[in-house]
Design a protein around this motif. Structure first.
Motif, short mmCIF file in Angstrom:
data_model
loop_
_atom_site.label_atom_id
_atom_site.label_comp_id
_atom_site.label_asym_id
_atom_site.label_seq_id
_atom_site.Cartn_x
_atom_site.Cartn_y
_atom_site.Cartn_z
N MET A 108 -6.74 11.52 -0.47
CA MET A 108 -5.68 12.01 0.40
C MET A 108 -6.26 12.55 1.70
SD MET A 108 -2.42 12.11 0.48
CE MET A 108 -1.48 12.61 1.92
N GLN A 109 -7.38 13.29 1.59
CA GLN A 109 -8.00 13.84 2.80
C GLN A 109 -8.46 12.71 3.72
OE1 GLN A 109 -8.36 17.50 3.36
NE2 GLN A 109 -8.32 16.46 5.35
N LEU A 127 -5.41 8.27 9.67
CA LEU A 127 -4.18 8.03 10.42
C LEU A 127 -3.94 9.05 11.54
CD1 LEU A 127 -1.87 7.08 7.43
CD2 LEU A 127 -2.71 5.54 9.21
N TRP A 128 -4.78 10.09 11.57
CA TRP A 128 -4.54 11.21 12.47
C TRP A 128 -4.40 10.78 13.92
CZ3 TRP A 128 -2.59 15.77 12.17
CH2 TRP A 128 -2.83 16.74 13.15
N ARG A 129 -5.29 9.86 14.32
CA ARG A 129 -5.32 9.47 15.75
C ARG A 129 -4.05 8.75 16.19
NH1 ARG A 129 -7.56 4.12 16.84
NH2 ARG A 129 -7.96 3.06 14.87
N GLU A 183 2.91 22.52 12.96
CA GLU A 183 3.04 23.72 12.11
C GLU A 183 3.49 23.31 10.69
OE1 GLU A 183 5.94 27.55 12.14
OE2 GLU A 183 5.37 26.73 14.11
N ARG A 184 4.46 22.42 10.62
CA ARG A 184 4.94 21.99 9.31
C ARG A 184 3.88 21.20 8.54
NH1 ARG A 184 11.26 20.38 9.20
NH2 ARG A 184 11.99 21.96 10.66
N ILE A 185 3.19 20.32 9.25
CA ILE A 185 2.14 19.54 8.59
C ILE A 185 1.06 20.49 8.07
CG2 ILE A 185 0.28 17.85 8.96
CD1 ILE A 185 2.98 16.49 8.92
N ALA A 186 0.68 21.45 8.92
CA ALA A 186 -0.36 22.41 8.50
C ALA A 186 0.11 23.18 7.26
CB ALA A 186 -0.68 23.36 9.64
N ILE A 236 -6.22 20.19 7.83
CA ILE A 236 -5.64 19.40 8.91
C ILE A 236 -6.80 18.67 9.60
CG2 ILE A 236 -5.68 21.08 10.81
CD1 ILE A 236 -2.58 20.22 11.07
N PRO A 237 -6.67 17.35 9.84
CA PRO A 237 -7.81 16.60 10.38
C PRO A 237 -8.23 17.12 11.75
CG PRO A 237 -6.15 15.12 9.53
CD PRO A 237 -5.53 16.48 9.55
N GLU A 238 -9.50 16.92 12.06
CA GLU A 238 -10.00 17.30 13.37
C GLU A 238 -9.92 16.10 14.29
OE1 GLU A 238 -13.90 18.81 12.98
OE2 GLU A 238 -13.26 20.48 11.69
N GLY A 239 -10.09 16.35 15.54
CA GLY A 239 -10.19 15.23 16.49
C GLY A 239 -8.90 15.03 17.26
N ALA A 240 -8.97 14.02 18.10
CA ALA A 240 -7.90 13.80 19.06
C ALA A 240 -6.64 13.32 18.37
CB ALA A 240 -8.34 12.76 20.08
#
Lengths: 338, 229
Positions: free
Chosen positions: B140-141, B147-149, B174-177, B187-191
């Motif tokens: 999941m992580q 997909l974050w980007r 906020e909701r995702i977090a 929560i993923p890092e990056g752009a």
């Protein structure tokens, strides 16, 4: 629910005489009393039902594959929506039927394991491929039509949970059948290419659909007993003839022919006689040598195996929630308050 | 049209799951969500023209969906991550649209109920996969990170839309977090918003798998010009 059988049990036969139980069961069945999960029933009756109901449930879920094959390629958004809804219904029918089968003391997981191991069957029809879009219509009209002819009498089957599942399923199936018919009608009245596509699909699905009623009466191993137990109401050949009689005029309205040169009206009997069925093909398909037997089972196993980690995650999460609930001294889990 | 394309493309992806889900209940759920989205797509596309012309006769570069929804299904975690990002977004978007007086308000009012169910489904699975086994947590992580980007594009301004999309970014994050926190996920890092690809799908620039997806979706319709089905 009080049936003759439970009354017999309640009459104080703590160590009931098996003959008396069997006689009471037979009398209840003869009186059209519904047998319910907690009633006494002969082991062979239970086994027959488990076999038949599991096979029925398996057919629903294997039957998703030939149609799902066309979801991504459906030629209009309306048809795509109809097909998605149908495949969703089939998964739902599988769920009802597994639940109904579980009332006989077996578990869904166990039944699925038997399906995956090839130890329980599903309907032979789903071993045929869907090669064109018209096959989706032919399945709706012919395959669902045959299934309904088989299943409507099951709404009066002696085993209550099965009969009740069939009432719900038959309603949805008739709807699917009409939609399949309407799909074929649109193709048949469309361009010459669409008409040819519809005719080709009917040519390929007609005989396999007739085989759905099972072997001829003189070769059907379980028929006599199932009819005596009122699980089955009509013989294979009787239902097959009924189906042919319904289909012939429908094919005429569709403007399509049925691929049987021997098909003709029998004045004396008031029904249609059809040509010989290729029972050698039927036996080969049952033996696992049909066009798609391998692919269908492989696909089912692959879905089950590649989903194992997801099911394990759900179990582990549920266990953690119970643990957390106990630690907090009450039964509420985190989500309830979230 | 952009919102209709989002719903259509995601419905097409979810339709690929039929018969392949980890449990039967998920076959029902994923197909159900796909059907809801297809319904939204049909309504939205019909506002601009003929739904089938738009779905089956446009080339890839004419589609205006975000790149997120065209991403392949991957494993169940990839599908759930895509669904979580998108359904939280859709719930905020339709909620805002339903309150406004635009022509989309009635549609949004109906769809927001469906989308709340989709969001709940995605959240429940995010919790189970994130806080399930080691393997499910890892998968999941990874899916969230992959997909974050593609999430930044969701909040690029959309011309003619009665909702300020950039303003939805903060509540979305906020909701995702919040969900990820409960699921023991990070929560993923990056752009995200500043990723180079942000906004590309809305301009008709798509990822490689999209062309193949369209080829499959459109082939039969295109093979029979002028036919009705």
């Amino acid at each position: 629910m009080t049936t003759t059988v439970t009354t017999a049990q309640a009459d104080g036969h703590a160590t009931a005489d098996p003959h008396a139980l069997a006689a009471a069961f037979d009398a209840a069945v003869a009186d059209e009393v519904r047998i319910e999960p907690r009633d006494w029933m002969p082991d062979a009756y239970r086994d027959t039902l488990v076999r038949q109901m599991a096979q029925h449930a398996h057919s629903e879920i294997i039957g998703m594959q030939p149609e799902a094959n066309w979801i991504t390629r459906a030629p209009s958004l309306r048809r795509k929506a109809i097909l998605m809804a149908k495949v969703q219904d089939e998964a739902g029918h599988g769920l009802y039927l597994y639940s109904a089968t579980e009332t006989l003391g077996v578990s869904r997981d166990d039944l699925l394991d038997k399906l995956h191991a090839g130890r329980q069957r599903y309907s032979s029809i789903f071993n045929y491929p869907t090669l064109t879009w018209a096959d989706v219509g032919a399945i709706g009209w012919l395959v669902d039509g045959a299934a309904i002819t088989n299943q409507v009498p099951l709404c009066r089957c002696s085993y209550g949970p099965y009969a009740r599942a069939m009432v719900r399923i038959c309603k949805e199936e008739s709807f699917h059948q009409r939609q399949g018919y309407e799909l074929l009608l649109a193709l048949s009245r469309g361009t010459p290419e669409q008409h040819a596509m519809a005719q080709d699909a009917v040519n390929r699905w007609w005989w396999p659909s007739l085989m759905m009623f099972g072997p001829p009466d003189d070769e059907s191993a379980h028929s006599a007993q199932s009819m005596a137990w009122r699980i089955k109401r009509h013989s294979n050949d009787e239902l097959r003839r009924r189906f042919v009689d319904i289909c012939v005029p429908q094919a005429e309205i569709l403007g399509l022919t049925l691929p049987d040169p021997d098909l003709r009206w029998n004045e004396e009997r008031g029904g249609y006689d059809h040509g010989p069925i290729d029972w050698a093909e039927f036996r080969e398909v049952l033996r696992g040598n049909g066009p798609c037997n391998r692919e269908r089972l492989e696909r089912r196993r692959a879905a089950h195996e590649s989903g194992a980690w997801v099911r394990q995650a759900a179990v582990a999460y549920a266990a953690k929630q119970r643990e957390a609930g106990r630690a907090a001294g009450h039964g509420a889990d985190q989500e309830a308050g979230a | 049209m952009a919102l209709g394309d989002d719903a259509l493309v995601l419905a097409q992806r979810l339709g690929e799951w039929a018969g392949n889900a980890p449990v039967l209940e998920e076959d029902v759920a994923l197909t159900n969500i796909a059907l809801d989205l297809l319904g939204q797509a049909r309504t939205l596309l019909s506002l601009t023209g003929d739904e089938d012309e738009l779905a089956f006769r446009r080339e890839a570069h004419e589609f205006r969906n975000v790149q997120l929804v065209e991403q392949p299904n991957g494993d169940f975690a990839d599908t759930i991550a895509r669904q979580l990002y998108f359904s939280v977004y859709q719930e905020l978007l339709y909620g805002a649209l339903a309150e406004g007086g635009s022509e989309l308000a009635p549609l949004a009012g109906k769809a927001v109920k469906e989308v709340a169910y989709h969001r709940d489904h995605a959240e429940q699975w995010t919790l189970r996969l994130g806080d399930g086994t080691e393997e499910s947590h890892r998968r999941m992580q990874r899916a969230l990170g992959t997909l974050w980007r593609f999430t930044g594009e969701l909040f690029e301004p959309l011309e003619g839309l009665a909702v300020e999309l950039p303003a939805l970014h903060a509540p979305w994050r906020e909701r995702i977090a919040g969900v990820l926190g409960r699921a023991t996920l990070e929560i993923p890092e990056g752009a995200d918003r500043t990723a180079w690809s942000a906004g590309a799908g809305r301009q008709g620039v798509h990822t490689e798998p999209f062309g193949r997806m369209l080829a499959e979706m459109q082939y039969l319709h295109r093979a029979h010009p002028g036919a009705s089905w």
